[in-house]
Enzyme design. Structure first.
Site, PDB file in Angstrom:
ATOM      1  N   GLU A 255       0.856  -1.195   0.000  1.00  0.00           N
ATOM      2  CA  GLU A 255       0.000   0.000   0.000  1.00  0.00           C
ATOM      3  C   GLU A 255       0.883   1.233   0.000  1.00  0.00           C
ATOM      4  O   GLU A 255       1.845   1.310   0.772  1.00  0.00           O
ATOM      5  CB  GLU A 255      -0.911   0.009   1.224  1.00  0.00           C
ATOM      6  CG  GLU A 255      -1.756   1.263   1.369  1.00  0.00           C
ATOM      7  CD  GLU A 255      -2.629   1.273   2.607  1.00  0.00           C
ATOM      8  OE1 GLU A 255      -2.895   2.375   3.143  1.00  0.00           O
ATOM      9  OE2 GLU A 255      -3.044   0.190   3.061  1.00  0.00           O
ATOM     10  N   GLU A 260      -2.625  11.386   2.886  1.00  0.00           N
ATOM     11  CA  GLU A 260      -3.733  11.242   3.831  1.00  0.00           C
ATOM     12  C   GLU A 260      -3.761  12.490   4.703  1.00  0.00           C
ATOM     13  O   GLU A 260      -2.722  13.066   5.018  1.00  0.00           O
ATOM     14  CB  GLU A 260      -3.555  10.008   4.719  1.00  0.00           C
ATOM     15  CG  GLU A 260      -3.660   8.685   4.003  1.00  0.00           C
ATOM     16  CD  GLU A 260      -3.528   7.512   4.959  1.00  0.00           C
ATOM     17  OE1 GLU A 260      -4.538   6.833   5.214  1.00  0.00           O
ATOM     18  OE2 GLU A 260      -2.403   7.284   5.454  1.00  0.00           O
TER      19      GLU A 260
END
Length: 369
Positions: A255, A260
């Protein structure tokens, strides 16, 4: 527009070869060699310009292997897998020699000829883009709405929303994509949540390249927007085209969190990596953060540059984090892009009781190789 599949093309050779002088019972047999040219596909059979190949060998009765690329030195490997990058620009023919050794030193060997493309022009070819110069639902030739959570249950990380494919939660207008988180009771598959949002999976699988997403982030506490990738071989959330599933779980798929933003600090963003070591399967993670002024009121470019040597993430021209790449990390195979807003959970935190809605706005998405 057609769906792009930028993938590794494997050239497989299966053979039995000559050996050094030794007892024939001790000589390795059935040498199998897989030569993968990174970024190769039907349109680019010689690779994507990185000049990188991954070679894997196996043989009966072999305890170690060796490789030689062109006129270079012999490289030993106990695992039978190695990676090499050719440095000469253009498409060139190279010789790759492979040896398999037994415990006593007896061996078999073979040579292969491959054409590999190398270019110093980094990330020059646009392989996927959406400029959002249309109105209505996101282009279903480019985006898949993922609405089914793992095992038909809840999403990971304690998130509070249901994802939907409704235009209320994701739509294109005035030249940008809006992903909207809304406070509303919504039932799906027998489960009722207090919030809805959208999760869009890009319909492109790519190995290496530069990703650019120009976006404004939500400003309300409790919202958790993300621009990220998963390995296209993931089985847990791998319906990125809506009908395809992979073969491994998270974190072995890898990932890459390009961006974010937490629900409690809207003045900085995070870039993080999660993966499982391909040799030990041990979970690993690392990352960094950077301040982002006016992240909600102004557009910023969130970017990733990824090759066989490293993965770098940026906000505008500021480097956020660089992760060295290697063959024991799951970052040398296809990934796909994800855009979403979650509510609450590990990085969303508490959602204010007076929350009604907020928007993650994307001006464009571009992927170069």
């Amino acid at each position: 527009m057609s769906i792009f599949n930028i993938s590794v093309l494997s050239l497989v050779f299966v053979l039995s070869c000559s050996s050094g002088d030794s007892d024939s019972n001790d000589v390795p047999t059935n040498l199998n060699v897989d030569i993968s040219i990174i970024g190769s596909d039907t349109n680019n059979p010689n690779g994507n310009g990185s000049g990188t190949v991954v070679v894997s060998a196996s043989a009966n009765n072999a305890v170690r292997y060796a490789f030689r690329f062109g006129n270079g030195d012999q490289i030993s490997s106990e695992t039978g897998t190695t990676e090499h990058t050719f440095l000469q620009n253009g498409t060139n023919t190279y010789n790759i020699a492979v040896w398999a050794y037994s415990q006593s030193g007896a061996f078999i060997n073979e040579s292969y000829s491959v054409d590999v493309f190398k270019s110093d022009e980094a990330f020059a070819t646009l392989v996927f883009s959406d400029e959002f110069e249309y109105e209505g639902s996101p282009d279903n030739q480019k985006w898949h709405h993922q609405i089914i959570p793992p095992n038909n249950g809840s999403w990971h990380n304690g998130e509070l929303q249901h994802y939907t494919d409704r235009e209320e939660n994701s739509f294109v207008s005035d030249g940008s994509l809006k992903i909207k988180a809304i406070k509303e009771q919504y039932s799906y598959n027998g489960s009722t949540k207090e919030y809805t949002s959208a999760r869009l999976n890009g319909k492109v699988a790519f190995t290496y390249g530069r990703v650019e997403v120009r976006a404004k982030l939500p400003s309300t506490a409790g919202t958790w927007p993300a621009i990220w990738t998963l390995g296209a071989n993931v089985d847990e959330t791998g319906n990125y085209f809506g009908d395809q599933y992979g073969s491994v779980g998270w974190p072995l798929c890898g990932e890459i969190d390009i961006m974010e933003q937490t629900g409690w600090n809207k003045n900085q963003t995070i870039s993080h990596f999660h993966w499982g070591d391909l040799n030990t399967e041990e979970y690993m993670d690392t990352g960094g953060e950077t301040a982002v002024a006016q992240a909600s009121s102004e557009y910023h470019i969130y970017a990733m540059e990824w090759d066989s040597e490293s993965i770098k993430t940026y906000v505008d021209d500021t480097l956020v984090f660089e992760l060295p790449n290697s063959t024991n990390k799951p970052y040398n195979h296809e990934h796909y892009l994800i855009l979403n807003i979650a509510l609450g959970g590990n990085l969303g935190g508490d959602v204010p009781t007076n929350f009604t809605e907020d928007i993650f706005e994307i001006d464009y998405v571009r992927i170069y190789q």
